[in-house]
Scaffold this active site. Structure first.
Site, PDB file in Angstrom:
ATOM      1  CG  HIS A 185     -32.265  -6.864 102.496  1.00 11.60           C
ATOM      2  ND1 HIS A 185     -31.164  -6.464 103.125  1.00 11.60           N
ATOM      3  CD2 HIS A 185     -33.073  -6.681 103.619  1.00 11.60           C
ATOM      4  CE1 HIS A 185     -31.204  -6.209 104.320  1.00 11.60           C
ATOM      5  NE2 HIS A 185     -32.409  -6.278 104.485  1.00 11.60           N
ATOM      6  CB  CYS A 220     -35.346  -6.955 106.597  1.00 10.91           C
ATOM      7  SG  CYS A 220     -36.472  -5.639 105.998  1.00 10.91           S
TER       8      CYS A 220
END
Length: 226
Positions: A179, A195
């Site tokens: 992301h 992440c």
């Protein structure tokens, strides 16, 4: 006698501290894409930005990439690995993401990754994609911190940034994402809770290049298999 007592008290104190650290370590992966509480903010994030790129519903802030180490800037590089064209390869150790091309090259991007002990590795696929995605905490995250907002709408201050690729194994969302980020200074660092984060302009570029179903290999120590 006093020396023995003092040493014993020190051992007891360290045992308690170590126990607390283990509890915190076990809890940290549950906040996989939440960033601000896990990091030290920079004094002036605005100094990183040099303009915007038109996008909807928000313009994408453009980063002064001269501030980045050259190896973390988006670039096309030679690639002779065994992966098929169209595969995303994330190298945790090098803090780089590569999209394998059909001509012996790859698009290379700098990334920020999980801190020591929290970096996931393995094989997954892009199960879905999101534009300026909303962020919601998991049930476990809420149980650990009941004050967390239940929903943060997509936007410039959202920890998922301008785009997100949601990683799946089979039909299961494994809660790890590739992301964007509103913390460009974290690219090349090992700060998140798992992440993979990219500059907003880079994740927007990658988003357009990969379809749902894209194979994703996340490597650590040169391997993606456990």
């Amino acid at each position: 006698m006093m020396t023995r007592l003092t040493n014993a008290m020190r051992r007891m104190a360290w045992s308690r501290i170590r126990g607390v650290l283990l509890v915190l370590t076990a809890a940290a992966p549950m906040a996989a894409c939440q960033t601000r509480p896990m990091q030290v903010a920079q004094d002036d994030d605005s100094a990183w930005y040099i303009g915007t790129k038109a996008d909807k519903p928000f313009d994408i802030p453009l980063v002064d990439t001269e501030r980045l180490d050259p190896k973390y800037r988006r670039q096309q590089v030679s690639y002779n690995g065994p992966e098929q064209p169209g595969t995303i390869v994330v190298d945790i150790d090098k803090r780089q993401l590569l999209l394998v091309q059909a001509d012996g090259t790859a698009m290379q991007y700098g990334v920020g990754v999980g801190k020591a002990g929290f970096s996931w590795k393995g094989e997954a696929r892009v199960g879905r994609k999101g534009v300026w995605p909303d962020w919601s905490p998991t049930t476990t995250m809420v149980s650990l911190n009941p004050d967390l907002p239940r929903l943060r709408k997509g936007g410039l201050d959202n920890p998922l940034g301008a785009r997100a690729l949601y990683l799946y194994q089979g039909h299961r969302d494994i809660l790890f994402r590739i992301h964007g980020t509103n913390e460009p200074w974290s690219i090349g660092e090992q700060l998140s809770s798992g992440c993979v984060r990219m500059l907003n302009e880079d994740i927007a570029d990658l988003y357009e290049r990969v379809p749902v179903g894209t194979r994703v290999l996340v490597k650590r120590n040169g391997k993606y298999r456990v």
